[in-house]
Design an enzyme around this catalytic site. Structure first.
Site, PDB file in Angstrom:
ATOM      1  N   PRO A  22       0.862  -1.196   0.000  1.00  0.00           N
ATOM      2  CA  PRO A  22       0.000   0.000   0.000  1.00  0.00           C
ATOM      3  C   PRO A  22       0.890   1.236   0.000  1.00  0.00           C
ATOM      4  O   PRO A  22       1.777   1.369   0.843  1.00  0.00           O
ATOM      5  CB  PRO A  22      -0.774  -0.129   1.329  1.00  0.00           C
ATOM      6  N   ASN A  44      14.167  -4.300   1.845  1.00  0.00           N
ATOM      7  CA  ASN A  44      15.362  -4.804   1.139  1.00  0.00           C
ATOM      8  C   ASN A  44      15.016  -5.548  -0.143  1.00  0.00           C
ATOM      9  O   ASN A  44      15.778  -6.411  -0.578  1.00  0.00           O
ATOM     10  CB  ASN A  44      16.213  -5.735   2.015  1.00  0.00           C
ATOM     11  N   ALA A  84       7.685  -2.138  -2.238  1.00  0.00           N
ATOM     12  CA  ALA A  84       7.165  -0.787  -2.429  1.00  0.00           C
ATOM     13  C   ALA A  84       8.114  -0.011  -3.347  1.00  0.00           C
ATOM     14  O   ALA A  84       7.848   0.161  -4.530  1.00  0.00           O
ATOM     15  CB  ALA A  84       7.009  -0.079  -1.086  1.00  0.00           C
ATOM     16  N   GLU A  85       9.243   0.431  -2.812  1.00  0.00           N
ATOM     17  CA  GLU A  85      10.196   1.230  -3.593  1.00  0.00           C
ATOM     18  C   GLU A  85      10.691   0.476  -4.828  1.00  0.00           C
ATOM     19  O   GLU A  85      10.785   1.036  -5.917  1.00  0.00           O
ATOM     20  CB  GLU A  85      11.381   1.618  -2.697  1.00  0.00           C
ATOM     21  N   LYS A 136      -0.272  -4.437   9.058  1.00  0.00           N
ATOM     22  CA  LYS A 136       1.085  -4.177   8.572  1.00  0.00           C
ATOM     23  C   LYS A 136       1.814  -3.401   9.654  1.00  0.00           C
ATOM     24  O   LYS A 136       1.361  -2.327  10.063  1.00  0.00           O
ATOM     25  CB  LYS A 136       1.058  -3.384   7.265  1.00  0.00           C
ATOM     26  N   HIS A 180       7.365  -5.094   8.285  1.00  0.00           N
ATOM     27  CA  HIS A 180       8.426  -4.282   7.689  1.00  0.00           C
ATOM     28  C   HIS A 180       9.598  -4.308   8.666  1.00  0.00           C
ATOM     29  O   HIS A 180       9.458  -3.870   9.805  1.00  0.00           O
ATOM     30  CB  HIS A 180       7.932  -2.848   7.471  1.00  0.00           C
ATOM     31  N   CYS A 215       3.150   3.195   9.223  1.00  0.00           N
ATOM     32  CA  CYS A 215       3.538   4.485   8.661  1.00  0.00           C
ATOM     33  C   CYS A 215       4.372   5.273   9.667  1.00  0.00           C
ATOM     34  O   CYS A 215       3.911   5.535  10.791  1.00  0.00           O
ATOM     35  CB  CYS A 215       2.311   5.300   8.263  1.00  0.00           C
ATOM     36  N   VAL A 236       0.717   5.535  -0.469  1.00  0.00           N
ATOM     37  CA  VAL A 236      -0.129   6.725  -0.574  1.00  0.00           C
ATOM     38  C   VAL A 236       0.067   7.390  -1.928  1.00  0.00           C
ATOM     39  O   VAL A 236       1.188   7.705  -2.329  1.00  0.00           O
ATOM     40  CB  VAL A 236       0.193   7.728   0.564  1.00  0.00           C
ATOM     41  N   GLN A 243      -6.471  -0.876   2.762  1.00  0.00           N
ATOM     42  CA  GLN A 243      -5.781  -0.497   4.000  1.00  0.00           C
ATOM     43  C   GLN A 243      -6.328   0.818   4.549  1.00  0.00           C
ATOM     44  O   GLN A 243      -6.529   1.782   3.813  1.00  0.00           O
ATOM     45  CB  GLN A 243      -4.279  -0.342   3.775  1.00  0.00           C
TER      46      GLN A 243
END
Length: 474
Positions: A23, A210, A232-233, A147, A175, A108, A25, A79
């Site tokens: 998820p 990672n 994500a990234e 999460k 995470h 977050c 934003v 989410q």
């Protein structure tokens, strides 16, 4: 049909998903989710939605979930961020018919989450989290998932995960960073924490952190024993990550823009995705960065992307037979990971207590302008950030904020308002007229009372009430 739980939910409803898009934003919108699914993603999450706004605002529900119903976009987990059990459940009840599970954001780490008191800033409030998860588990027709971020201590992280499982959480994404690990302080995620959680709970676990390529996914599955891996990234820079491919950037950029035309989303989301996809190319062709930032329409953004493609094709012909430059594993026109630079090696021992801004200033020096300031300069080319050129303001005698230049008390507006109200005084400099308004109010009340008093009639006055009454009786 009874609600599926734990591993049965993961294997049957989620199809045993191992490749998961996080998820994000304003970044995991429908068009991006569909692009990711085409390239190996097996499960996607919506962007984080604010539970209170979702309950209150019908337009927010329509824009973020209801109008995005798409059969290809399943399985899907919605989410929410929330800090109130009742509000969380109300929002989840409104969303449950449009998804396969409801996720509570406990990861977050941003300042907005701290101000709003949600995300990772709830991780010490175990009683509240128990109530939120338990109530959602009891009232929803779909499973509830969480999460989280880890604590520095492995044993506390394990107890935290077990508490959420006991409350009714059916799937846990971990995470492997603490809430303090963000921006230049991100560092590496701890797979050791994730492995410990996986061994300690009896529900499926996803790992996050990672993950930059398919080899990282496979290694994480092997080293931690988790059921799935979330990216994500890495996904933002290469949506084909889960396929194990690194295609040309324009291939995915054009496919994404086609999806946006079918499933419109805010232009800010589109622009942000293209900045990520073209990140390495924009370091080479920096003049096009400004054009992409200024584009006001989807076709304008697409035109800049097309120009970047042409520039890359020219670079391909020119650099044929050469090695990639800039320390990159591939040429800049190939989708590849972005490795966030960390703080200077020599200052590691002090980074724990230092702010992100201090680290940026140390690394870049006075000549480097942050991305946020660069945007301000695009809007106003004459703007300067040189501290020596900033105007000097006289300070308020009480709080230290800039005082009003014409304040009769030599205070800022906030302090002046309190004092003027307390003393029933005026400050024309701040437009505060407590004394004047009180005098006008008293004068008006006096005039009203005089108008309302009945005239005093004399004994011989023919208009007097007693005389008229006497005549009538006679």
């Amino acid at each position: 049909m009874p609600k599926l739980q734990g591993f049965e939910f993961w294997s049957r409803t989620l199809g045993g998903a191992r490749h998961v898009v996080a998820p994000m934003v304003d970044q995991s919108e429908l068009a991006w989710r569909l692009l990711s699914r085409r390239h190996g993603a097996q499960l996607c999450y919506t962007p984080m939605l604010h539970a209170q706004v979702f309950v209150r605002d019908a337009n927010y529900r329509k824009e973020n979930l209801y109008c995005e119903v798409c059969p290809e976009d399943r399985p899907l987990i919605v989410q929410f961020c929330a800090n109130d059990p009742e509000v969380f459940v109300q929002a989840a009840l409104l969303a449950q018919d449009y998804c396969d599970a409801i996720d509570l954001n406990l990861g977050c780490p941003q300042m907005i989450a701290k101000r709003g008191h949600y995300g990772a800033f709830l991780q010490e409030e175990w009683d509240l989290l128990q109530r939120m998860i338990q109530r959602a588990h009891e009232q929803l027709s779909v499973p509830v998932t969480c999460k989280i971020r880890v604590f520095p201590e492995i044993d506390k992280t394990v107890r935290y995960a077990q508490m959420l499982e006991k409350a009714g959480c059916q799937l846990l994404t971990v995470h492997g960073r603490t809430k303090e690990q963000k921006g230049p302080l991100s560092g590496a995620a701890s797979w050791e924490h994730i492995r410990a959680v996986r061994k300690a709970v009896a529900i499926p676990v996803f790992a996050n952190g990672n993950i930059q390529c398919l080899q990282d996914v496979e290694r994480c599955l092997r080293d931690t024993g988790v059921q799935g891996v979330m990216s994500a990234e890495g996904n933002l820079h290469n949506p084909a990550l889960f396929e194990g491919r690194s295609p040309a950037v324009w291939e995915l950029a054009e496919e994404y823009l086609d999806l946006v035309r079918q499933h419109p989303c805010p232009l800010s989301c589109v622009r942000a995705h293209l900045f990520k996809l073209w990140h390495h190319t924009l370091q080479v062709h920096q003049q096009l960065r400004e054009e992409l930032a200024k584009a006001k329409t989807l076709e304008g953004v697409a035109a800049v992307s097309q120009e970047l493609k042409l520039r890359c094709q020219e670079d391909m012909l020119r650099q044929e037979g050469e090695e990639p430059s800039g320390g990159l594993p591939f040429f800049h026109w190939i989708c590849q990971p972005y490795f966030r630079p960390g703080p200077k090696e020599g200052s590691k021992e002090n980074t724990g207590a230092r702010s992100k801004r201090a680290l940026e200033e140390e690394e870049g020096g006075a000549d480097v302008v942050s991305k946020n300031k660069q945007k301000k300069q695009l809007r106003n080319p004459h703007k300067t950030f040189d501290p020596s050129l900033k105007p000097k303001y006289a300070k308020c005698d009480q709080c230290g904020n800039p005082k009003g230049n014409r304040c009769v008390f030599n205070l800022c507006r906030g302090c002046c308002k309190k004092r003027a109200f307390k003393e029933t005084a005026d400050c024309p400099g701040h437009g505060l007229l407590f004394k004047t308004k009180l005098e006008k109010s008293l004068a008006w009340k006096g005039a009203q009372s005089q108008l309302q008093e009945p005239p005093q009639a004399g004994p011989g006055d023919p208009g007097g009430f007693p005389e008229v009454l006497g005549s009538a009786l006679a």
